[in-house]
Design a protein around this motif. Structure first.
Motif, short mmCIF file in Angstrom:
data_model
loop_
_atom_site.label_atom_id
_atom_site.label_comp_id
_atom_site.label_asym_id
_atom_site.label_seq_id
_atom_site.Cartn_x
_atom_site.Cartn_y
_atom_site.Cartn_z
N PRO A 1 56.35 -15.92 -8.43
CA PRO A 1 57.43 -15.88 -7.43
C PRO A 1 58.42 -14.73 -7.61
CG PRO A 1 57.76 -17.69 -8.99
CD PRO A 1 56.40 -17.16 -9.24
N LYS A 2 58.51 -14.20 -8.81
CA LYS A 2 59.48 -13.12 -9.05
C LYS A 2 58.87 -11.73 -8.84
CE LYS A 2 62.33 -15.74 -12.31
NZ LYS A 2 62.93 -15.79 -13.68
N SER A 3 57.57 -11.67 -8.59
CA SER A 3 56.90 -10.38 -8.38
C SER A 3 57.12 -9.90 -6.95
CB SER A 3 55.40 -10.50 -8.64
OG SER A 3 55.15 -10.79 -10.00
N LEU A 4 57.08 -8.58 -6.80
CA LEU A 4 57.21 -7.95 -5.49
C LEU A 4 55.80 -7.77 -4.92
CD1 LEU A 4 59.76 -6.82 -4.00
CD2 LEU A 4 58.97 -4.55 -4.68
N ILE A 5 55.59 -8.16 -3.68
CA ILE A 5 54.29 -8.00 -3.03
C ILE A 5 54.41 -6.99 -1.89
CG2 ILE A 5 52.46 -9.10 -1.69
CD1 ILE A 5 52.87 -11.62 -3.26
N VAL A 6 53.58 -5.96 -1.95
CA VAL A 6 53.60 -4.89 -0.96
C VAL A 6 52.22 -4.78 -0.32
CG1 VAL A 6 53.96 -2.43 -0.56
CG2 VAL A 6 55.35 -3.63 -2.26
N LEU A 7 52.18 -4.69 1.00
CA LEU A 7 50.92 -4.46 1.70
C LEU A 7 50.80 -2.99 2.07
CD1 LEU A 7 50.51 -7.51 4.13
CD2 LEU A 7 49.88 -7.30 1.73
N VAL A 8 49.58 -2.47 1.96
CA VAL A 8 49.31 -1.07 2.31
C VAL A 8 48.07 -1.01 3.20
CG1 VAL A 8 50.31 -0.21 0.16
CG2 VAL A 8 47.85 -0.70 0.25
N GLY A 9 47.91 0.10 3.89
CA GLY A 9 46.73 0.29 4.73
C GLY A 9 47.08 0.65 6.15
N THR A 10 46.06 0.85 6.96
CA THR A 10 46.27 1.31 8.34
C THR A 10 47.00 0.28 9.19
OG1 THR A 10 44.06 0.51 8.96
CG2 THR A 10 44.24 2.80 8.25
N HIS A 11 46.62 -0.98 9.07
CA HIS A 11 47.23 -1.99 9.94
C HIS A 11 48.71 -2.21 9.64
CE1 HIS A 11 47.11 -5.38 12.78
NE2 HIS A 11 48.06 -5.85 12.00
N PRO A 12 49.09 -2.50 8.40
CA PRO A 12 50.52 -2.68 8.16
C PRO A 12 51.34 -1.42 8.43
CG PRO A 12 49.30 -2.70 6.09
CD PRO A 12 48.30 -2.76 7.19
N SER A 13 50.72 -0.24 8.24
CA SER A 13 51.44 0.99 8.56
C SER A 13 51.75 1.08 10.04
CB SER A 13 50.62 2.22 8.13
OG SER A 13 50.56 2.32 6.72
N ALA A 14 50.80 0.64 10.88
CA ALA A 14 50.99 0.69 12.32
C ALA A 14 51.86 -0.44 12.84
CB ALA A 14 49.63 0.66 13.01
N CYS A 15 51.87 -1.58 12.14
CA CYS A 15 52.56 -2.79 12.62
C CYS A 15 53.43 -3.36 11.51
CB CYS A 15 51.54 -3.83 13.08
SG CYS A 15 50.29 -3.24 14.23
N ALA A 16 54.30 -2.56 10.96
CA ALA A 16 55.04 -2.95 9.75
C ALA A 16 55.91 -4.18 9.98
CB ALA A 16 55.90 -1.78 9.26
N GLU A 17 56.77 -4.15 10.99
CA GLU A 17 57.67 -5.27 11.23
C GLU A 17 56.89 -6.53 11.61
OE1 GLU A 17 60.00 -1.56 11.58
OE2 GLU A 17 58.09 -2.23 12.41
N GLU A 18 55.90 -6.36 12.44
CA GLU A 18 55.07 -7.50 12.84
C GLU A 18 54.42 -8.15 11.62
OE1 GLU A 18 50.69 -7.76 14.72
OE2 GLU A 18 52.15 -6.87 16.08
#
Length: 441
Positions: free
Chosen positions: A69-86
């Motif tokens: 629970p204390k770790s930071l989770i980051v998503l990378v790739g084409t989809h999150p780059s194009a739809c970050a807020e979503e």
């Protein structure tokens, strides 16, 4: 891309753990079991995701968050780059999105975590702040790609090359990138539009050949150069080919690459001499109007010269064709098939367009109501891509049926079968690939 980001952070002093669950064919339970066997003080998880898998990958992130629970989770790739807020809106378990090319973003973020600094000052992120989403200043694209260590070294150290299969290459092979960014403007191509931009940046010829030498000494006999357009800079390609010959690596390694149809005979001959076995052009369509509509920047007449020159140089060609682009009809699909049969390249593929978020093709399809926007429908139950595009007068079922028919018509010609047997007698590994492919028609 995860390998390069992991390498860059490791080079800058960070301890890295790496898991390629799809390559190992692990399910979620097995992957989580491996993760929990590691260091229980993980501070950062970087998860690569894509449009078809985005919802299931977010659910996987939630499971990681429940364990750490204390770790930071980051998503990378084409989809999150194009739809970050979503993407951030799917779950509070996802703390941030790294937008675009993320080697430097992840390294800066790891630096901030180690120094207990404010990661809100890290460039290139989209973050959740209360009930809002905030973007930090953009991270400039990496200029000196020679700063990146060899991907082959990472694979040798942490992965198993036998876990990876590429149908056009000799097994086992290894894939590397020698450049980023594509100067061309094809409206469907996702990486230049969401990750790396259109400014072409490249590793030096000496750096690329250095990795080839490392591969020859430690690995396999074939390299797949996965750049969007390896041949964009003629001078650089000729330098690479010259060095491969000088070092004798052309006799130790074969390689293949993506290559646009503006490649000339001089380059083809140099590439063949340097060990190139196969080139992969995106021909896409037999209709000039469709090529214009998708901003391909090529002419149908170029294809004939390209194929003729490749045959003169002794290079094999795997041609890529697609249907479902702006302006497609049953008549233009048949133009594409007739072109493919006439060009008669060594191998060919036929696929419907898959419009990905962040591309002009996606916006065109979405604005006209041609696309199914439920991302989970981008993938079938067995993991293969689904066809989510339908147009007036041309349904998704008709496009799939056409591609299946075109594939069979192309490969089941007697002249083609005899050609494959002839090639296979000279190259047994190629014969094995051919038998495997025929079994799937």
């Amino acid at each position: 891309w995860l390998i390069y980001a992991a390498l860059y952070s490791e080079k800058n002093g960070h301890d890295i753990r790496f898991l390629d669950a799809p390559a190992k064919q692990l399910n979620e339970e097995q992957a989580l079991e491996i993760i929990q066997k590691g260091d229980n003080t993980y501070s950062l998880f970087v998860l690569d995701t894509s449009t078809p898998s985005i919802k299931s990958d977010v659910r996987f992130a939630e499971k990681i968050k429940s364990i750490y629970p204390k770790s930071l989770i980051v998503l990378v790739g084409t989809h999150p780059s194009a739809c970050a807020e979503e993407t951030l809106g799917y779950s509070s378990a996802v703390d941030a999105i790294a937008i675009g090319e993320y080697d430097c973003i992840i390294k800066e973020l790891a630096d901030a975590i180690d120094k207990e600094g404010d990661f809100h000052n890290v460039r290139g992120l989209c973050l959740r702040v209360g009930d809002r989403y905030v973007r930090t200043p953009a991270m400039p694209p990496m200029k000196n790609l020679d700063d990146l260590p060899y991907a082959a070294q990472f694979i040798k150290k942490k992965l198993d090359v036998n876990d990876y299969f590429f149908a056009a290459a000799t097994y086992p092979s290894i894939q590397i990138f020698t450049g980023r960014g594509c100067p061309f403007r094809c409206n469907f191509c996702v990486y230049p539009q969401t990750m790396h931009g259109h400014a072409f940046r490249a590793r030096s010829a000496e750096n690329v050949v250095g990795e080839f030498e490392y591969i020859a000494n430690n690995f396999v006999k074939e390299v797949v150069i996965e750049d969007d357009t390896f041949t964009a800079n003629k001078k650089r390609v000729l330098e690479i080919c010259h060095l491969l010959v000088v070092k004798g690596l052309n006799k130790r390694l074969k390689w293949l690459c993506n290559a646009r149809v503006d490649l000339d005979l001089e380059m083809m001959k140099a590439m063949k001499k340097a060990g190139c076995r196969l080139i992969i052009p995106g021909i896409e369509s037999g209709s000039q109007q469709i090529l214009n509509n998708i901003k391909k920047g090529t002419k149908v007449e170029q294809f004939y010269t390209y194929v003729s020159n490749a045959k003169k140089a002794g290079l094999l060609i795997h041609a890529c064709y697609m249907v479902g682009n702006n302006g497609e009809t049953k008549e233009t699909m048949n133009e594409t098939l007739n072109l493919a049969l006439e060009l008669n390249t060594d191998t060919a593929q036929f696929f419907p367009l898959i419009p990905y978020p962040g591309t002009e093709a996606y916006e065109w399809a979405k604005e006209n109501g041609y696309i199914e926007t439920d991302y989970e429908k981008y993938c079938l139950a067995d993991g293969t891509h689904n066809t989510v595009l339908s147009m007036p007068g041309l349904s998704s079922e008709e496009m799939v049926a056409f591609c299946n028919m075109a594939r069979k018509k192309y490969y089941l010609r007697m002249s083609y079968i005899f050609h494959r047997l002839k090639v296979g007698l000279c190259n047994p590994s190629d014969l094995k690939r051919s038998f495997k492919a025929f079994g799937r028609l």
